[in-house]
Design an enzyme around this catalytic site. Structure first.
Site, PDB file in Angstrom:
ATOM      1  N   LYS B  79       0.848  -1.196   0.000  1.00  0.00           N
ATOM      2  CA  LYS B  79       0.000   0.000   0.000  1.00  0.00           C
ATOM      3  C   LYS B  79       0.882   1.244   0.000  1.00  0.00           C
ATOM      4  O   LYS B  79       1.926   1.260   0.661  1.00  0.00           O
ATOM      5  CB  LYS B  79      -0.900  -0.034   1.239  1.00  0.00           C
ATOM      6  CG  LYS B  79      -1.983   1.041   1.282  1.00  0.00           C
ATOM      7  CD  LYS B  79      -2.848   0.887   2.533  1.00  0.00           C
ATOM      8  CE  LYS B  79      -3.962   1.913   2.595  1.00  0.00           C
ATOM      9  NZ  LYS B  79      -4.798   1.777   3.808  1.00  0.00           N
ATOM     10  N   SER B 154      -9.730   1.715   2.873  1.00  0.00           N
ATOM     11  CA  SER B 154      -8.865   2.483   1.999  1.00  0.00           C
ATOM     12  C   SER B 154      -7.831   1.634   1.250  1.00  0.00           C
ATOM     13  O   SER B 154      -7.294   2.071   0.242  1.00  0.00           O
ATOM     14  CB  SER B 154      -8.114   3.533   2.817  1.00  0.00           C
ATOM     15  OG  SER B 154      -7.252   2.906   3.750  1.00  0.00           O
ATOM     16  N   SER B 178      -9.931  -0.530   7.052  1.00  0.00           N
ATOM     17  CA  SER B 178      -9.317  -0.361   5.732  1.00  0.00           C
ATOM     18  C   SER B 178      -8.659  -1.595   5.138  1.00  0.00           C
ATOM     19  O   SER B 178      -8.297  -1.593   3.965  1.00  0.00           O
ATOM     20  CB  SER B 178      -8.291   0.769   5.775  1.00  0.00           C
ATOM     21  OG  SER B 178      -8.943   2.008   5.757  1.00  0.00           O
TER      22      SER B 178
END
Lengths: 478, 494
Positions: B79, B154, B178
């Protein structure tokens, strides 16, 4: 109406650690800008703080020295504000639960002991340093930032409003500085910014309990500046009050050039730092045991040392004060005193000739081996050398580190004493200076001094002037 | 079967027996990226040459007979809020668009140490604030099961990368769902570890007391293997846990007979999809058959979780994001004085959701409001933690839906922040309590979208989660697709 001045101080002091409060960067002063930096003290995204145990130890040391009550459970908070010298846009500080509460410092003012109480002692991190191309951040084309200082551990000490004049504030700071130097917590160098002081000052009618409206004074860069700035500000406020006006709460800068306090451009409303507990750190937990260990190795305070030197060695207050303010010199005195028991003579020599010769030679307080000083003083006490020779020898010893007896033998400086040794010299001087002898006989004491000087010169300074005087008088009388 | 379709254990075995090289494995994923990425757009930055370089280095070491970690040569995606030294790390924000961190996050250091090739940095909601990746400053990632739907967020990019076979493993971060929410929306395993289990050093902070890095994988064993690598104390993170890391993989097959499972009864299940509610019952029944004791558990204070979360997280964010001022790194908006520069940099550099949360957080921490908002929210957090403590006195593990519904449409909730926040409703209290929780694929909805169930364990009991997940994995319906169909259903526009 009579007014009294009420002053409280906020002192910031850099703790004497090798590395910063939350990372392992060096704290050394005067390095190339932005070289003592890492992701943590630059506040780079994703970096996290980790306690420096040494800084915490020193904070506890300082707190104990200040009689402040060390809290076993304290906490760090974030103080949020935007400024280019603050890399994370918050300062990690202690707000709700500081590392120590209360405390006091006693100082002597005009032979009276005054107790100044403390509010709190807390740890926080230092910000970076801004260098503006112009006068201020607003008036400059550009500003440069040096983050070498960012993250150095700072101790903030807040006093209660217990001080009554600029003079008292100065004495307090001097005593505080010495105390913290003694404790080893900080080097307290105001010129390097490792000790800084802001003040809150207000006036109130004499005897009133209520505090008046205060001004905060900043930018006082020396103890002298603190005294001058606060006296100036007190007088400024007094004039306002006497003429029936009222003081407005404001922050001002001390202008060192003009010797005046200048109000800073005040912003609307007060600043809101939005304090909240620092989530990146665990609560700061100390164990009673740890605190006790630090307490047990806490060095003697300056006040205690001054009293002890007077009591133990029978020194005068001024001598005890010198040996306290010049700590290494006091330590040197104590080492020599182990082997030389005429303490007042020793104190006179150390604070007089010895200190003078050290400064001449640019050497440190412990430059001369203690045994050599003892030897020198013994030679003098035993009459092996005279005082002028001793002084001369001391200078030589400080320079070269030679032992005094070797120097005496090498240079033949041994005192010439005794009737047989001195008689030829005395006779020679009397014979060669009939005028002076006559003048002396005519009642001129000065002539005798001249004759003594002549004998001393002949002896190469090695004769005992007292003995010479006696012999001259009796010889002339013959 | 292509290499990219294999499990990590299988890839590891093949490389270890020298049937395939890490370069071949890595190339297989790179080829898959070429094929799939244009449809879904999971990556912000691609690093194929870096990946191949690492892979060939590992191959050399293997030929030398070096002792290698089981994950050596297994590629992964990370990420884009995890600092990768020398490689752009953007947080999907304009303000960090060109930011190259000079240091590695601890997790990335670990990954480099064992020789896992990095395939790229994945898309996300800006600063991890969002539940759909629509808040990325660059582009929205698409759900591979239906390109008109969101992948969740996210960590949407990481979830998509793994579910489509562009990466066998990925790292995400979970502040309030997330990892788990996108895992549910994309049909894979996503773990939020116990707070403190994995070092946060180098994870660009959103809400420091909630952020945790965690793995995405296609099965519980792969997930456990990656956690084993990531977990452990980090002297650079004061909040990381000093306790030992158990062997998650070696204990995965242990039977958990008699273990008590609490089925979370939400007091308000109005917005919950009935098929998902049914799935909870179905899985509970399956576990009962396997020898678990099942009962319902009430968590009375969890209703206040969302409110508390949306005060605590923005408060911390408002402070954490203060540093993006244009002075040292990142976007600088210019201006003729310092205040001007600050406000232009932040005004132009941050997107609307980030600004909204900075404002909420600034407000909640302000003098006069602190007690009513931040402090009260922290008290609620304590009560929620107590709810969990109470529940774990009676139960060994808790189960409930990961998300109230399967993935929603792109744009569907973009204009309604509150609706968007509600999509994390099941994930938030675990985060506030700091306990580990794992989203496990639990079937397909009649609308052909996957969804997950969420298992929650007491602090540092991640091993238990993998074990239970393993029961579900072994009993999965062989007729249901594990991965999205090869031909993507097109529809949405960019």
């Amino acid at each position: 109406m009579e007014y009294e001045v009420v002053i409280g101080l906020e002192i910031h002091l850099e703790l004497q650690t090798q590395s910063k409060l939350f990372c392992s960067c060096s704290t050394s002063f005067g390095k190339e800008p932005n070289t003592n930096c890492c992701p943590v003290c630059l506040g780079l995204p994703g970096s996290l703080p980790v306690f420096n145990r040494k800084a915490i130890e020193l904070a506890v040391t300082a707190a104990l020295a200040l009689n402040s009550s060390v809290q076993l459970n304290s906490r760090f908070d974030r103080k949020n504000y935007h400024y280019p010298d603050l890399p994370k846009a918050y300062q990690v500080s202690q707000y709700e639960k500081p590392i120590a509460l209360g405390g006091c410092l006693e100082l002597e003012i005009d032979d009276q002991v005054k107790k100044v109480n403390l509010e709190r002692v807390h740890l926080e991190e230092e910000a970076g340093k801004l260098i503006h191309s112009g006068d201020s951040i607003i008036g400059s084309d550009y500003s440069k930032v040096d983050y070498n200082r960012a993250g150095i551990p700072l101790l903030e000490i807040v006093t209660k409003p217990d001080l009554c004049s600029g003079h008292e504030a100065r004495l307090f700071l001097e005593e505080l500085r010495m105390l913290l130097l003694y404790s080893g917590a900080s080097d307290c160098k105001m010129e390097e910014g490792s000790l800084r002081c802001d003040a809150n000052i207000s006036l109130r009618p004499m005897g009133s309990k209520q505090l008046g409206t205060k001004a905060e004074v900043k930018n006082m860069n020396s103890f002298k500046a603190v005294e001058m700035a606060l006296n100036y500000e007190a007088e400024r406020q007094r004039q306002i009050l006497i003429s029936g006006g009222s003081v407005i709460q404001q922050t001002c800068h001390w202008d060192e050039e003009e010797k005046v306090t200048v109000p800073l451009r005040s912003k609307e409303g007060s600043s809101d730092y939005r304090y909240f507990p620092e989530p990146d750190l665990l609560p700061l937990l100390l164990e009673e045991k740890e605190v006790n260990i630090i307490k047990s190795v806490l060095p003697e305070s300056p006040m205690d040392r001054r009293l002890r030197f007077q009591k133990e060695y029978g020194l005068a207050k001024s001598e005890a004060s010198l040996f306290t303010s010049n700590r290494p010199l006091g330590e040197y005195f104590e080492i020599v005193a182990l082997k030389y028991k005429d303490y007042s003579n020793l104190a006179r020599w150390i604070q007089g000739d010895y200190l003078y010769q050290l400064r001449e030679a640019g050497k440190s307080e412990s430059a001369l081996e203690p045994d050599k000083l003892v030897e020198l003083l013994n030679l003098l006490d035993n009459g092996d050398i005279n005082r002028p020779v001793a002084k001369e020898l001391l200078a030589e010893m400080v320079r070269s580190g030679e032992s005094p007896s070797r120097l005496v033998n090498e240079k033949g400086l041994k005192q010439i004493s005794g009737h047989d040794m001195l008689l030829p010299l005395v006779e020679k001087v009397i014979n060669e200076n009939p005028d002076a002898v006559n003048n002396y006989l005519g009642g001129k004491e000065k002539a005798l001094k001249f004759l003594i000087g002549q004998v001393m010169a002949l002896s190469g300074g090695r004769a005992d002037p007292g003995e010479v005087k006696k012999m001259l008088i009796s010889k002339i009388a013959e | 079967m292509e290499l990219y379709q294999k499990t990590v254990f299988e890839l590891s075995r093949l490389m270890n027996s020298r049937e395939v090289s890490s370069v071949e494995v890595t190339q297989s994923f790179l080829d898959r990226i070429k094929e799939v990425e244009p449809h879904v757009r999971a990556f912000i930055t691609h690093t194929p040459s870096m990946a191949l370089e690492t892979a060939s280095l590992v191959d050399k070491k293997r030929l030398n007979g070096d002792n290698l970690h089981p994950l050596a040569g297994v590629p992964l995606a990370i990420k884009d809020n995890i600092s990768t030294g020398g490689l752009r790390t953007t947080c999907a924000s304009k303000i960090l668009e060109n930011y190259i961190p000079p240091y590695d996050a601890t997790v990335f250091k670990l990954i480099k140490q064992v020789g896992m090739p990095l395939l790229g940095k994945t898309n996300m909601d800006e600063f991890a604030m969002g539940s759909s990746t629509e808040n990325s400053a660059f582009f929205t990632t698409r759900n591979p099961w239906d390109l008109e739907k969101v992948p969740g967020g996210s960590s949407g990019g990481s979830a998509v990368a793994v579910s489509t076979g562009m990466a066998p493993l990925a790292l995400g971060s979970d502040t309030g769902g997330s990892i788990r929410q996108p895992a549910s929306f994309c049909g894979l395993y996503g773990l939020r570890p116990t707070y403190g289990r994995v070092s946060r050093y180098g994870l660009i902070a959103f809400a420091s007391s909630l952020d945790q890095i965690g793995p995405f994988a296609m099965n519980p064993a792969d997930c456990a293997l990656l956690l084993e690598l990531l977990a452990g104390h980090d002297p650079l993170d004061s909040t990381s846990y000093p306790g030992k890391v158990p062997g998650y993989v070696s204990s995965m097959e242990e039977r958990l007979d008699g273990m008590k499972v609490g089925v979370i009864k939400h007091s308000n299940e109005k917005g919950f999809d009935p098929e998902i509610k049914d799935a909870v019952t179905k899985i509970a029944n399956l576990l009962e058959k396997e020898g678990f004791a099942i009962d319902q558990v009430e968590m009375p204070r969890t209703d206040y979780g969302l409110g508390a979360y949306y005060l605590i997280a923005p408060s911390e964010a408002s402070s954490n994001l203060g540093r993006y001022d244009g002075v040292r790194y990142g976007f600088n908006g210019g201006g003729d004085n310092i205040e001007n520069m600050f406000s232009r940099t932040r005004g132009e550099g941050f997107g609307p959701e980030v600004k909204r949360r900075i404002m909420i957080g600034t407000y909640a921490l302000s003098a006069g409001y602190y007690d009513a908002y931040y402090l009260k929210a922290m008290k609620v957090r304590t009560l929620i933690r107590q709810d969990y403590e109470t529940a774990f006195k009676k139960f060994d593990i808790l189960i409930g839906p990961t998300t109230p519904t399967p993935a929603f449409k792109i744009g569907e909730k973009a204009d309604d922040p509150l609706e968007m926040y509600l999509s994390d409703i099941c994930n938030i209290t675990d985060a506030l309590a700091g306990v580990p929780s794992l989203s496990v694929p639990a079937g397909m909805h009649s609308n052909n979208m996957p969804f997950g169930l969420q298992f929650t364990a007491p602090p540092f009991c991640e091993g238990r989660l993998f074990n239970v997940a393993n029961y579900i994995y072994r009993n999965r319906d062989p007729l249901l697709p594990e991965r999205p169909p090869a031909s993507f259903r097109k529809g949405g526009t960019e």
